[in-house]
Design a protein around this motif. Sequence first.
Motif, PDB file in Angstrom:
ATOM      1  N   PRO A  33      60.960  43.688  11.850  1.00  0.00           N
ATOM      2  CA  PRO A  33      61.337  45.032  11.404  1.00  0.00           C
ATOM      3  C   PRO A  33      61.286  46.047  12.531  1.00  0.00           C
ATOM      4  O   PRO A  33      60.366  46.048  13.346  1.00  0.00           O
ATOM      5  CB  PRO A  33      60.305  45.359  10.319  1.00  0.00           C
ATOM      6  CG  PRO A  33      59.156  44.440  10.602  1.00  0.00           C
ATOM      7  CD  PRO A  33      59.744  43.190  11.195  1.00  0.00           C
ATOM      8  N   LEU A  34      62.318  46.884  12.586  1.00  0.00           N
ATOM      9  CA  LEU A  34      62.367  47.986  13.553  1.00  0.00           C
ATOM     10  C   LEU A  34      61.593  49.149  12.952  1.00  0.00           C
ATOM     11  O   LEU A  34      62.017  49.750  11.969  1.00  0.00           O
ATOM     12  CB  LEU A  34      63.821  48.374  13.812  1.00  0.00           C
ATOM     13  CG  LEU A  34      64.095  49.397  14.921  1.00  0.00           C
ATOM     14  CD1 LEU A  34      63.589  48.891  16.261  1.00  0.00           C
ATOM     15  CD2 LEU A  34      65.582  49.707  14.995  1.00  0.00           C
ATOM     16  N   LYS A  35      60.436  49.455  13.548  1.00  0.00           N
ATOM     17  CA  LYS A  35      59.516  50.429  12.965  1.00  0.00           C
ATOM     18  C   LYS A  35      59.737  51.850  13.447  1.00  0.00           C
ATOM     19  O   LYS A  35      59.306  52.804  12.797  1.00  0.00           O
ATOM     20  CB  LYS A  35      58.071  50.010  13.278  1.00  0.00           C
ATOM     21  CG  LYS A  35      57.608  48.772  12.532  1.00  0.00           C
ATOM     22  CD  LYS A  35      57.548  49.017  11.045  1.00  0.00           C
ATOM     23  CE  LYS A  35      56.903  47.869  10.303  1.00  0.00           C
ATOM     24  NZ  LYS A  35      56.795  48.118   8.840  1.00  0.00           N
ATOM     25  N   GLU A  36      60.367  52.004  14.611  1.00  0.00           N
ATOM     26  CA  GLU A  36      60.524  53.355  15.146  1.00  0.00           C
ATOM     27  C   GLU A  36      61.710  53.410  16.090  1.00  0.00           C
ATOM     28  O   GLU A  36      61.949  52.470  16.851  1.00  0.00           O
ATOM     29  CB  GLU A  36      59.253  53.782  15.895  1.00  0.00           C
ATOM     30  CG  GLU A  36      59.271  55.220  16.389  1.00  0.00           C
ATOM     31  CD  GLU A  36      57.938  55.671  16.969  1.00  0.00           C
ATOM     32  OE1 GLU A  36      57.891  56.779  17.546  1.00  0.00           O
ATOM     33  OE2 GLU A  36      56.944  54.919  16.840  1.00  0.00           O
ATOM     34  N   ILE A  37      62.445  54.513  16.031  1.00  0.00           N
ATOM     35  CA  ILE A  37      63.519  54.796  16.980  1.00  0.00           C
ATOM     36  C   ILE A  37      63.259  56.169  17.582  1.00  0.00           C
ATOM     37  O   ILE A  37      63.052  57.147  16.859  1.00  0.00           O
ATOM     38  CB  ILE A  37      64.906  54.789  16.306  1.00  0.00           C
ATOM     39  CG1 ILE A  37      65.239  53.404  15.742  1.00  0.00           C
ATOM     40  CG2 ILE A  37      65.987  55.219  17.302  1.00  0.00           C
ATOM     41  CD1 ILE A  37      66.558  53.352  14.993  1.00  0.00           C
ATOM     42  N   ARG A  38      63.251  56.232  18.901  1.00  0.00           N
ATOM     43  CA  ARG A  38      63.133  57.511  19.591  1.00  0.00           C
ATOM     44  C   ARG A  38      64.407  57.763  20.390  1.00  0.00           C
ATOM     45  O   ARG A  38      64.920  56.856  21.046  1.00  0.00           O
ATOM     46  CB  ARG A  38      61.947  57.517  20.557  1.00  0.00           C
ATOM     47  CG  ARG A  38      60.584  57.520  19.887  1.00  0.00           C
ATOM     48  CD  ARG A  38      59.529  57.968  20.865  1.00  0.00           C
ATOM     49  NE  ARG A  38      58.189  57.795  20.343  1.00  0.00           N
ATOM     50  CZ  ARG A  38      57.093  58.221  20.958  1.00  0.00           C
ATOM     51  NH1 ARG A  38      57.193  58.847  22.133  1.00  0.00           N
ATOM     52  NH2 ARG A  38      55.901  58.025  20.442  1.00  0.00           N
ATOM     53  N   VAL A  39      64.887  58.987  20.350  1.00  0.00           N
ATOM     54  CA  VAL A  39      66.026  59.398  21.170  1.00  0.00           C
ATOM     55  C   VAL A  39      65.494  60.374  22.204  1.00  0.00           C
ATOM     56  O   VAL A  39      64.923  61.408  21.840  1.00  0.00           O
ATOM     57  CB  VAL A  39      67.134  60.054  20.327  1.00  0.00           C
ATOM     58  CG1 VAL A  39      68.326  60.395  21.205  1.00  0.00           C
ATOM     59  CG2 VAL A  39      67.555  59.132  19.186  1.00  0.00           C
ATOM     60  N   VAL A  40      65.651  60.036  23.478  1.00  0.00           N
ATOM     61  CA  VAL A  40      65.100  60.878  24.531  1.00  0.00           C
ATOM     62  C   VAL A  40      66.184  61.245  25.532  1.00  0.00           C
ATOM     63  O   VAL A  40      67.170  60.525  25.700  1.00  0.00           O
ATOM     64  CB  VAL A  40      63.920  60.204  25.262  1.00  0.00           C
ATOM     65  CG1 VAL A  40      62.773  59.933  24.309  1.00  0.00           C
ATOM     66  CG2 VAL A  40      64.357  58.912  25.927  1.00  0.00           C
ATOM     67  N   ALA A  41      65.979  62.365  26.199  1.00  0.00           N
ATOM     68  CA  ALA A  41      66.933  62.849  27.187  1.00  0.00           C
ATOM     69  C   ALA A  41      66.815  62.055  28.485  1.00  0.00           C
ATOM     70  O   ALA A  41      65.906  61.242  28.675  1.00  0.00           O
ATOM     71  CB  ALA A  41      66.669  64.333  27.459  1.00  0.00           C
ATOM     72  N   ASP A  42      67.762  62.299  29.385  1.00  0.00           N
ATOM     73  CA  ASP A  42      67.704  61.707  30.725  1.00  0.00           C
ATOM     74  C   ASP A  42      66.635  62.447  31.530  1.00  0.00           C
ATOM     75  O   ASP A  42      66.932  63.200  32.469  1.00  0.00           O
ATOM     76  CB  ASP A  42      69.073  61.816  31.410  1.00  0.00           C
ATOM     77  CG  ASP A  42      70.147  61.063  30.648  1.00  0.00           C
ATOM     78  OD1 ASP A  42      69.899  59.914  30.249  1.00  0.00           O
ATOM     79  OD2 ASP A  42      71.239  61.620  30.452  1.00  0.00           O
ATOM     80  N   ASP A  43      65.418  62.239  31.141  1.00  0.00           N
ATOM     81  CA  ASP A  43      64.286  62.942  31.736  1.00  0.00           C
ATOM     82  C   ASP A  43      63.190  61.915  32.003  1.00  0.00           C
ATOM     83  O   ASP A  43      62.741  61.216  31.078  1.00  0.00           O
ATOM     84  CB  ASP A  43      63.781  64.025  30.783  1.00  0.00           C
ATOM     85  CG  ASP A  43      62.535  64.724  31.300  1.00  0.00           C
ATOM     86  OD1 ASP A  43      62.670  65.667  32.088  1.00  0.00           O
ATOM     87  OD2 ASP A  43      61.431  64.289  30.914  1.00  0.00           O
ATOM     88  N   LYS A  44      62.765  61.823  33.262  1.00  0.00           N
ATOM     89  CA  LYS A  44      61.825  60.768  33.648  1.00  0.00           C
ATOM     90  C   LYS A  44      60.546  60.802  32.836  1.00  0.00           C
ATOM     91  O   LYS A  44      60.096  59.763  32.303  1.00  0.00           O
ATOM     92  CB  LYS A  44      61.510  60.869  35.141  1.00  0.00           C
ATOM     93  CG  LYS A  44      60.555  59.769  35.619  1.00  0.00           C
ATOM     94  CD  LYS A  44      60.320  59.835  37.114  1.00  0.00           C
ATOM     95  CE  LYS A  44      59.369  58.721  37.564  1.00  0.00           C
ATOM     96  NZ  LYS A  44      59.141  58.744  39.025  1.00  0.00           N
ATOM     97  N   ASP A  45      59.923  61.944  32.729  1.00  0.00           N
ATOM     98  CA  ASP A  45      58.643  62.035  32.015  1.00  0.00           C
ATOM     99  C   ASP A  45      58.789  61.620  30.555  1.00  0.00           C
ATOM    100  O   ASP A  45      57.923  60.929  30.004  1.00  0.00           O
ATOM    101  CB  ASP A  45      58.077  63.454  32.102  1.00  0.00           C
ATOM    102  CG  ASP A  45      57.603  63.811  33.507  1.00  0.00           C
ATOM    103  OD1 ASP A  45      57.390  62.881  34.313  1.00  0.00           O
ATOM    104  OD2 ASP A  45      57.466  65.016  33.796  1.00  0.00           O
ATOM    105  N   ALA A  46      59.894  62.033  29.920  1.00  0.00           N
ATOM    106  CA  ALA A  46      60.107  61.702  28.509  1.00  0.00           C
ATOM    107  C   ALA A  46      60.315  60.203  28.320  1.00  0.00           C
ATOM    108  O   ALA A  46      59.800  59.606  27.368  1.00  0.00           O
ATOM    109  CB  ALA A  46      61.309  62.476  27.970  1.00  0.00           C
ATOM    110  N   ILE A  47      61.068  59.591  29.210  1.00  0.00           N
ATOM    111  CA  ILE A  47      61.334  58.154  29.102  1.00  0.00           C
ATOM    112  C   ILE A  47      60.064  57.355  29.348  1.00  0.00           C
ATOM    113  O   ILE A  47      59.738  56.421  28.595  1.00  0.00           O
ATOM    114  CB  ILE A  47      62.443  57.734  30.079  1.00  0.00           C
ATOM    115  CG1 ILE A  47      63.761  58.435  29.718  1.00  0.00           C
ATOM    116  CG2 ILE A  47      62.629  56.217  30.060  1.00  0.00           C
ATOM    117  CD1 ILE A  47      64.858  58.256  30.755  1.00  0.00           C
TER     118      ILE A  47
END
Length: 257
Positions: free
Chosen positions: A44-58
């Motif tokens: 099961p896929l428990k979580e999806i995160r969408v993040v910007a092209d930002d090093k710290d966020a990734i």
Amino acid sequence: MSAATSTVAPIAALVIIGNEILSGRTHDVNGQWLGSRLAGMGIPLKEIRVVADDKDAIVEAVNALRSRNTYVFTTGGIGPTHDDITTECVAAAFGARVVLNPEAKRRLEAHYGERHTDLNEARLRMAHIPEGADLIDNPVSAAPGFRLENVHVLAGVPSIMRAMFDGIAHTLTGGAPIRSLAVTSHVREGDIAGSLGDLQNRYPDTDIGSYPFAKGNRIGASVVIRGTDPHMLQEVGDQVAKLMRDLGEDPEMGEVA
């Protein structure tokens, strides 16, 4: 090896990377496809995160998710342009160096050579892989993804992502396939909410969700039951159908693709 890989029941998370997703310019379809594909494998896929092209966020997203999931997948950001920073970010999350991978370079040389296209400096960026990572084959455009412990880095283009995933699916250890059964009728959620809660408590090994809809001037709800035991799904489905019939509605029942 990450401690998450010892989890008895396998679970997964997805990091979707790209400013174009957050801006609304590009509609993501990878999450839906991957969730369905993994469910069929019992992961099961428990979580999806969408993040910007930002090093710290990734880096933050990758580290947070890899510590509590059996598998983590990333999509996007492994192309030849300046904003394709996924590789360096995943490497940073593990404290690994990014190096020119000889096999990745060979694949790109063969691919672009067949097309009489220059393997310029920008394209060669796609052969730089975190040290110690295993390559993930890209049968569409040659530029490989990679696996570092339990993190699998895939392309963002849907057709390429799917081809890459199909190539690694056999390496993933899943459980019993997750099945879904939907019971739908023109009932109001509020009229069955209490009873659905009781059913959920009685059948903790299933996941019961209610999804309202409107068709014309009529409203209704589709109750979706998910689980690994088809007999239990049918049992719960029959009871949901009875709730709807008791309210004077004739429900439709069917498997969810």
